[in-house]
Scaffold this active site. Sequence first.
Site, mmCIF file in Angstrom:
data_model
loop_
_atom_site.group_PDB
_atom_site.id
_atom_site.type_symbol
_atom_site.label_atom_id
_atom_site.label_comp_id
_atom_site.label_asym_id
_atom_site.label_seq_id
_atom_site.Cartn_x
_atom_site.Cartn_y
_atom_site.Cartn_z
ATOM 1 N N CYS A 1 -2.945 1.368 10.013
ATOM 2 C CA CYS A 1 -3.687 -0.283 9.231
ATOM 3 C C CYS A 1 -4.607 -0.531 9.994
ATOM 4 C CB CYS A 1 -3.293 -1.122 8.491
ATOM 5 S SG CYS A 1 -1.459 -1.128 7.417
ATOM 6 N N HIS B 1 0.486 -1.439 0.264
ATOM 7 C CA HIS B 1 -0.617 0.254 0.286
ATOM 8 C C HIS B 1 0.837 1.511 0.332
ATOM 9 C CE1 HIS B 1 -2.901 -2.845 2.421
ATOM 10 N NE2 HIS B 1 -3.436 -1.787 0.900
HETATM 11 C C1 CIR Z 1 -3.852 -7.290 3.686
HETATM 12 O O1 CIR Z 1 -3.375 -7.895 3.078
HETATM 13 O O2 CIR Z 1 -4.608 -7.465 3.082
HETATM 14 C C2 CIR Z 1 -3.316 -7.345 5.618
HETATM 15 N N1 CIR Z 1 -2.651 -8.542 5.433
HETATM 16 C C3 CIR Z 1 -2.505 -6.675 5.446
HETATM 17 C C4 CIR Z 1 -2.861 -4.745 5.147
HETATM 18 C C5 CIR Z 1 -2.107 -3.380 5.890
HETATM 19 N N2 CIR Z 1 -3.014 -2.568 5.510
HETATM 20 C C6 CIR Z 1 -2.801 -1.739 5.690
HETATM 21 O O3 CIR Z 1 -1.892 -1.027 4.856
HETATM 22 N N3 CIR Z 1 -3.471 -0.257 5.436
#
Ligand code: CIR
Length: 258
Positions: free
Chosen positions: A253, A166
């Site tokens: 996140c 991201h």
């Molecule tokens: C994913 O791959 O969607 C989750 N394991 C981690 C999400 C992390 N979120 C973020 O960077 N906003």
Amino acid sequence: MRRFNNVIVRRPCRAMVEGITSGLYPGKPDYSLALLQHDAYIEALKKCGVSVTVLPADENYPDSCFVEDPAVLTERCAIIANPGAPSRNGEKESIEEAVRSFYPEDRIEHITFPGALDGGDVMMCGDHFFVGRSARTNEEGLRQFSTILARYGYTCSEVRLEEVLHLKTGVNYLENNNLLVSGEFINKPEFESYNRFVIPEDEAYAANCIWVNGTVIVPEGYPEVLRTVRSMGYDTITVDTSEYRKLDGGLSCLSLRF
Ligand code: CIR
């Protein structure tokens, strides 16, 4: 100066051990430790003067503690995203329920298919939003997002991602024109007008710090980043996120701040 009054988090579920991971940080999360780290995260946020709404764990969605991805909350509107990972897409429904307590109906907007967008790709810098075009956020998602923002007097621009999951995996805004930048973002012309603080490669994970009302929360175990953020004049709090890191998740996140 911007002020956040509210934060939404969701407790991690037992199924988090099956969450999506790139394997960059190996190992399965330890659920009990993840819960303790989540407690500490909530305490740190409270110290920054926000009211924290804690949503219950949702076993249907292993990654649902990463609430930043299914919504983008601004001062003027809420935008329910359309998460690009199929196993996460349904998270948008329960987050919308939570968001309804804070925004009137006519200020809740939606990104819809074939648009895809993850909140982790959205970085708010005052009234301008940078949006990462990533494996999770597509051109149509970006187009819809930009159209919605324009109606509320915000602007938006695209940042192409080559390496990280991201946008905010690698670049984060700490207000006062200050940006933490790592890896592929260090030399991006898009960020030239900001005071850029470069994160060394071996501490790249800690580029994901969050600014909350003048305090910066920094992941534990990254001394160089901690030194840098302190040298910028911010108060800091460190929080250990080792179990979330195994799922490529960081401090931003784990919450929606608005
Ligand atoms: C994913 O791959 O969607 C989750 N394991 C981690 C999400 C992390 N979120 C973020 O960077 N906003």
